[in-house]
Design an enzyme around this catalytic site. Structure first.
Site, PDB file in Angstrom:
ATOM      1  N   CYS A   1     -31.588 -34.547  39.791  1.00  0.00           N
ATOM      2  CA  CYS A   1     -32.071 -33.257  40.836  1.00  0.00           C
ATOM      3  C   CYS A   1     -31.004 -32.909  42.065  1.00  0.00           C
ATOM      4  CB  CYS A   1     -33.242 -34.291  41.834  1.00  0.00           C
ATOM      5  SG  CYS A   1     -32.878 -35.298  42.860  1.00  0.00           S
TER       6      CYS A   1
ATOM      7  N   CYS B   1     -29.753 -35.633  43.677  1.00  0.00           N
ATOM      8  CA  CYS B   1     -28.547 -36.552  43.050  1.00  0.00           C
ATOM      9  C   CYS B   1     -27.397 -36.233  42.960  1.00  0.00           C
ATOM     10  CB  CYS B   1     -29.535 -37.583  42.193  1.00  0.00           C
ATOM     11  SG  CYS B   1     -30.443 -38.389  42.310  1.00  0.00           S
TER      12      CYS B   1
ATOM     13  N   GLU C   1     -29.986 -42.334  40.338  1.00  0.00           N
ATOM     14  CA  GLU C   1     -28.068 -42.144  40.548  1.00  0.00           C
ATOM     15  C   GLU C   1     -27.615 -42.275  42.329  1.00  0.00           C
ATOM     16  OE1 GLU C   1     -30.342 -38.672  37.938  1.00  0.00           O
ATOM     17  OE2 GLU C   1     -31.225 -39.904  39.570  1.00  0.00           O
TER      18      GLU C   1
ATOM     19  N   HIS D   1     -33.282 -42.816  44.522  1.00  0.00           N
ATOM     20  CA  HIS D   1     -33.415 -41.690  42.752  1.00  0.00           C
ATOM     21  C   HIS D   1     -32.129 -42.971  42.233  1.00  0.00           C
ATOM     22  CE1 HIS D   1     -35.180 -37.704  43.491  1.00  0.00           C
ATOM     23  NE2 HIS D   1     -35.851 -38.816  44.202  1.00  0.00           N
TER      24      HIS D   1
END
Length: 148
Positions: A81, A84, A53, A51
């Site tokens: 999420c 993250c 991040e 992801h």
């Protein structure tokens, strides 16, 4: 906000590369200088943890040669999420600015909000089974390294 705009540019870069979802992140130091950027690369790498991040955190830690980003701030195109969010907390980042919510992401099919609800005990996305293992507990008890 300038740094959020940079995160948007990073997200668009990922979309143009068909690397992953519409997510971008920027990490800055205390002076506001960009330390790292990242976009979602889940599709490009076949890595569900890639992801925006997480990618930005990995880059920032490598550049700064540290696991502690407590003097940094993260800007993300979307509320993180749970994975993250946990990575942000593990990295000791104290502030995140984001441009859309997990419910916005949910409306286009991402399961961020479902995972938040699972953590509250509101659905059964995953079957969790504890195997009470003394050996595993002893591993924990034997650890004398740095706690992070």
């Amino acid at each position: 906000m300038k740094n959020l705009q940079e995160a948007i540019i990073e997200a668009k870069k990922g979309l143009n590369e068909n690397a992953g979802g519409p997510f971008g992140a920027v990490i800055t130091d205390e002076a506001g200088n960009v330390v790292a950027t990242g976009h979602n690369t889940v599709l490009k790498t076949n890595d569900p943890t890639a992801h925006a991040e997480i990618n930005a955190i990995r880059e920032a830690c490598q550049k700064l040669n540290t696991k502690d980003l407590s003097n940094c701030t993260i800007y993300s195109t979307c509320e993180p999420c749970p994975m993250c969010l946990s990575a942000i907390i593990w990295a000791n980042i104290k502030t995140i600015y984001y441009g859309s919510t997990r419910k916005d992401a949910s409306q286009i099919g991402f399961k961020d909000n479902d995972i938040y609800e699972f953590l509250k005990g509101n659905n059964e996305l995953l079957k969790k089974v504890e195997i009470n293992s003394q050996e595993c507990k002893e591993l924990l008890e034997s650890y004398t390294g740095e706690i992070y």
